[in-house]
Design an enzyme around this catalytic site. Structure first.
Site, mmCIF file in Angstrom:
data_model
loop_
_atom_site.group_PDB
_atom_site.id
_atom_site.type_symbol
_atom_site.label_atom_id
_atom_site.label_comp_id
_atom_site.label_asym_id
_atom_site.label_seq_id
_atom_site.Cartn_x
_atom_site.Cartn_y
_atom_site.Cartn_z
ATOM 1 N N ASP A 27 7.779 2.418 50.394
ATOM 2 C CA ASP A 27 7.341 1.367 48.929
ATOM 3 C C ASP A 27 8.102 1.009 48.068
ATOM 4 O O ASP A 27 7.496 -0.143 47.531
ATOM 5 C CB ASP A 27 5.285 1.833 49.314
ATOM 6 C CG ASP A 27 5.159 1.545 50.260
ATOM 7 O OD1 ASP A 27 6.095 1.526 51.980
ATOM 8 O OD2 ASP A 27 4.217 1.690 50.956
ATOM 9 N N LYS A 87 4.477 -0.592 57.786
ATOM 10 C CA LYS A 87 2.977 -0.571 57.243
ATOM 11 C C LYS A 87 2.417 -0.925 57.476
ATOM 12 O O LYS A 87 2.344 -1.957 56.490
ATOM 13 C CB LYS A 87 3.327 0.872 57.098
ATOM 14 C CG LYS A 87 3.578 1.625 55.936
ATOM 15 C CD LYS A 87 3.915 2.485 55.432
ATOM 16 C CE LYS A 87 3.627 3.143 53.833
ATOM 17 N NZ LYS A 87 2.344 2.441 53.016
ATOM 18 N N CYS A 96 -0.125 5.675 48.526
ATOM 19 C CA CYS A 96 1.105 5.582 49.826
ATOM 20 C C CYS A 96 1.502 7.283 49.727
ATOM 21 O O CYS A 96 1.586 7.581 50.881
ATOM 22 C CB CYS A 96 1.819 4.765 49.836
ATOM 23 S SG CYS A 96 0.510 3.479 50.045
HETATM 24 C C1 C5J Z 1 0.930 2.136 47.196
HETATM 25 C C2 C5J Z 1 -0.795 1.237 47.402
HETATM 26 N N1 C5J Z 1 2.599 1.766 48.051
HETATM 27 N N2 C5J Z 1 -1.123 1.590 46.053
HETATM 28 N N3 C5J Z 1 0.301 0.566 48.312
HETATM 29 O O1 C5J Z 1 0.691 3.182 47.310
HETATM 30 O O2 C5J Z 1 -1.805 -0.242 47.092
#
Ligand code: C5J
Length: 223
Positions: free
Chosen positions: A23, A128, A161
């Site tokens: 991400d 995702k 994540c």
């Molecule tokens: C991720 C989030 N990518 N913190 N998402 O960690 O909402």
């Protein structure tokens, strides 16, 4: 090949290992995206960009599988649990229009991976809907088809994540290594504790290493 890590060094075969970058999207790292709508200082995540670039260069040079993930939802929000959309008191909700397009929606500029870490042809990009990269995605068959047994994981955020993905990967039998400096959080204390949790109790669900140790692992051994 031996990677120095905690709680113990880990031997890995680059042909059976994947670098998984979680991400590293504009929505989390740039102003006006999902991360900022939740009240976070997105600048705190920027420390991970340079180390991720290092890990990416090393993995590409070694011919390792590189996988990128992106958290986001279909434009009609059919894959977005109402409980996720409704949660908290963000300045804008998932699906609302922001300066980088609709927040956390696939196909919008904010959903893209930051240019510094852009995927190159041949690198799978896994979209995702959840926090973990295994949930409702093709990640597991993508890894199994290539006989991958070890995941070197970086990205954001450490305790959300990255952690969820490492927990999911561990339960599926993958050996998961968090690359500490390639990960970051809006909460430095959560980053530190998130890494501590992974490697505690003899590596209860993984290992922790970093980009310098990865470079050392790939460095030619002295004659
Ligand atoms: C991720 C989030 N990518 N913190 N998402 O960690 O909402």
């Amino acid at each position: 090949m031996i990677l120095q890590a905690e709680p113990s060094p880990i031997a890995f075969d680059p042909a059976r290992a994947a670098l998984v970058l979680i991400d590293m999207q504009r929505d989390f790292l740039e102003p006006g995206g999902f991360g900022e709508t939740l009240g976070n200082d997105v600048g705190l995540l920027h420390a991970a960009i340079g180390p991720c670039r290092t890990a990416l260069s090393l993995a590409r040079a070694a011919g390792m599988l590189v996988i990128h993930t992106r958290e986001g939802h279909r434009p009609d929000l059919s894959d977005a649990p109402p409980a996720k959309v409704a949660r908290g008191a963000p300045s804008q909700r998932i699906g609302d229009m922001g300066p980088m397009g609709r927040i956390l929606i696939r196909g919008e500029p904010g959903h893209d991976i930051i240019p510094a870490l852009a995927p190159i042809p041949g690198e799978p990009v896994i979209d995702k809907p959840g926090k973990g990269a295994f949930y409702a995605t093709e990640l597991e068959p993508t890894l199994r088809h290539r006989s991958i047994d070890t995941l070197l994981v970086g990205g954001v955020t450490t305790e959300v994540c990255v952690h969820t993905t490492i927990r999911e990967g561990n339960d599926r039998g993958f050996r998961c290594v968090a690359l500490a400096d390639c990960c970051a959080s809006y909460f430095p204390e959560f980053h530190a504790m998130g890494l501590a949790m992974i490697k505690a109790q003899g590596g209860i669900f993984g290992w922790v290493s970093d980009s310098a140790a990865l470079a050392a692992a790939f460095a030619p051994s002295p004659a």
